[in-house]
Write a protein that holds these residues in place. Structure first.
Motif, mmCIF file in Angstrom:
data_model
loop_
_atom_site.group_PDB
_atom_site.id
_atom_site.type_symbol
_atom_site.label_atom_id
_atom_site.label_comp_id
_atom_site.label_asym_id
_atom_site.label_seq_id
_atom_site.Cartn_x
_atom_site.Cartn_y
_atom_site.Cartn_z
ATOM 1 N N VAL A 3 0.856 -1.183 0.000
ATOM 2 C CA VAL A 3 0.000 0.000 0.000
ATOM 3 C C VAL A 3 0.895 1.236 0.000
ATOM 4 N N PRO A 8 1.091 10.052 5.008
ATOM 5 C CA PRO A 8 0.723 9.017 5.965
ATOM 6 C C PRO A 8 0.725 9.495 7.424
ATOM 7 N N LEU A 13 -3.862 7.353 8.326
ATOM 8 C CA LEU A 13 -3.645 5.910 8.413
ATOM 9 C C LEU A 13 -4.805 5.218 9.122
ATOM 10 N N LEU A 36 3.375 -0.955 4.068
ATOM 11 C CA LEU A 36 2.869 0.386 3.815
ATOM 12 C C LEU A 36 4.053 1.309 3.569
#
Length: 58
Positions: A3, A8, A13, A36
């Protein structure tokens, strides 16, 4: 699953995790390993999330 996320932050998140859990549940999937990666931008202007997934069907 990989991802890629623009901006972020903790707030973003948390929203992402809720959305992923909902989508996984609706698709009949189960939890999986995830990587991620925070990025500056994606190839589609304005996109905030991109996911690469591999599915095994039987």
């Amino acid at each position: 699953m990989m991802v890629y996320v623009v901006d972020p932050t903790q707030e973003n998140l948390e929203k992402l995790y809720v959305g992923l859990a909902k989508a996984t549940s609706e698709a009949g999937g189960s939890t999986t390993a995830m990587t991620l990666i925070g990025v500056v931008g994606l190839s589609t202007p304005g996109a905030l999330v991109e996911a690469d997934m591999t599915a095994i069907t039987g």
